[in-house]
Design an enzyme around this catalytic site. Sequence first.
Site, short mmCIF file in Angstrom:
data_model
loop_
_atom_site.label_atom_id
_atom_site.label_comp_id
_atom_site.label_asym_id
_atom_site.label_seq_id
_atom_site.Cartn_x
_atom_site.Cartn_y
_atom_site.Cartn_z
N HIS A 55 0.70 -1.20 -0.16
CA HIS A 55 0.09 -0.03 -0.03
C HIS A 55 0.88 1.11 -0.09
O HIS A 55 0.42 2.39 -0.14
CB HIS A 55 -0.92 -0.08 1.22
CG HIS A 55 -2.41 0.65 1.06
ND1 HIS A 55 -2.51 1.67 0.11
CD2 HIS A 55 -3.57 0.17 1.47
CE1 HIS A 55 -3.74 1.95 0.05
NE2 HIS A 55 -4.37 1.08 0.78
N ARG A 56 2.24 1.23 0.11
CA ARG A 56 3.01 2.27 0.21
C ARG A 56 3.14 2.87 -1.29
O ARG A 56 3.39 4.02 -1.59
CB ARG A 56 4.33 1.77 0.76
CG ARG A 56 4.35 1.59 2.08
CD ARG A 56 5.79 1.16 2.52
NE ARG A 56 6.26 0.33 1.88
CZ ARG A 56 7.61 -0.34 1.87
NH1 ARG A 56 8.21 -0.01 2.94
NH2 ARG A 56 8.00 -1.34 1.23
#
Length: 446
Positions: free
Chosen positions: A419-420
């Site tokens: 999700h980064r």
Amino acid sequence: MATTICMPEVLTGVTEAAIATWLVAIGQQVEVGTPLAEIETDKAVVEYASETAGTVLELLVAEGVGVAIGDAIVVVGAAGEEVRESGETPDAALAPVTGDEPASPQAGDEPPVPDAAPTRTAPAPVPTTDAAAPAPVPTTDAAAPAAVPPVRRFVSPLVRRLARERGIDLASITGTGPNGRIVRRDIDGVDAATSAAAYSATDALPAAQAEASGPVGRSEEYNEIPLTGMRRAIARRLTESKTTVPHFYLVADCRVDRLIELRREVNEASSVRISVNDFVLKAVAGALRAVPDANVTWGESAIRRHRDVDIAVAVAIDGGLVTPVVRGADRLSLSEISTVVVDLAERARAGRLKQHELEGGSFAVSNLGMYGTKEFSAIINPPQAGILAVGAARKTAVVDADGGLAVGTVMTVTLSADHRVLDGAVAAEWLAAFTRGIEHPLSLLI
């Protein structure tokens, strides 16, 4: 001026390596980029090239001897340059060290002189009785048997790991490699009985110890399997991934009836056998090309969007797994992908992958469908953006386009995304592009 070259960190997380083969000799002229040696780790054999030009003055490590990362292995300098103050020869530098040999006295050091009359400390007074106590009998060091120096056995890290996993006692193996080094071919012929005997000697609990331990609530008998360097590396890397990378997961069911039929036709016409996994890799590459925002990796100061589509493939080997990288997968045909993957897998299981083949890639594929696994979630290998977990193709009830029920072949895939670098919408767009490719396999051939 002579330059000392140290053991490089050829693979991330490796703390020890060995010189499998020297590719140069003392007195040989080398340039920047000249291969110096093949370096063997728990995972692969890596060819290491010189970063210095000059003449090889010394080889400081013998073939097969493991040394720590950062230790000196070779000296390069000008021809005829002296690199030692003493008259030590290169052959002495290559001799194994047992660690039990006394250190040589330095020039000017005086040998210790024993006291003319050694003194003894009086024993503490002991309460006496009417009976006379027997006098203590002094002992001398002369009665102690002389220590036998251990024999140094040359064993590569790969062979040492395989021996531990198979329970092979290396003390009974005669090495056929350089300087008597034990190489892989020496242990490949050892049968299971030898392995079982070796393990039974080390894993059996002595009866006296079992009796001394007393009764317990329940019996817990087990064999301890020593941790290998690869297993430690896997544990460290995946623990780091699960604790530092914010995973999220997307699941899709793909109809693969057309793919299976096309694969059958392709294999009838092609000399190269195409697997379902080859179609999966081609569809992954096509989706990364269609959604370039997913072809990224995480960096500490920036997100890197890659121009090439390089995909890592999980390959199971003895004692763990490795992830060699298929370069430019979007430009390869199905037969080319098949050829590359088969070659990488064979050399991975033989421990012959090169350093560059294990590095890079923005995405990975892990396929457990051949084991009958319906679906699973895989752990991301940082700094890659995601990994696709592929389950088995299975017959199940499906709903046709006209709303009727039918029997179809479905393959469940799970995308693990970082999700980064990937938001939910981007990951969903990528998974939709992958599903289109799998369900319309003719588009992968165009």
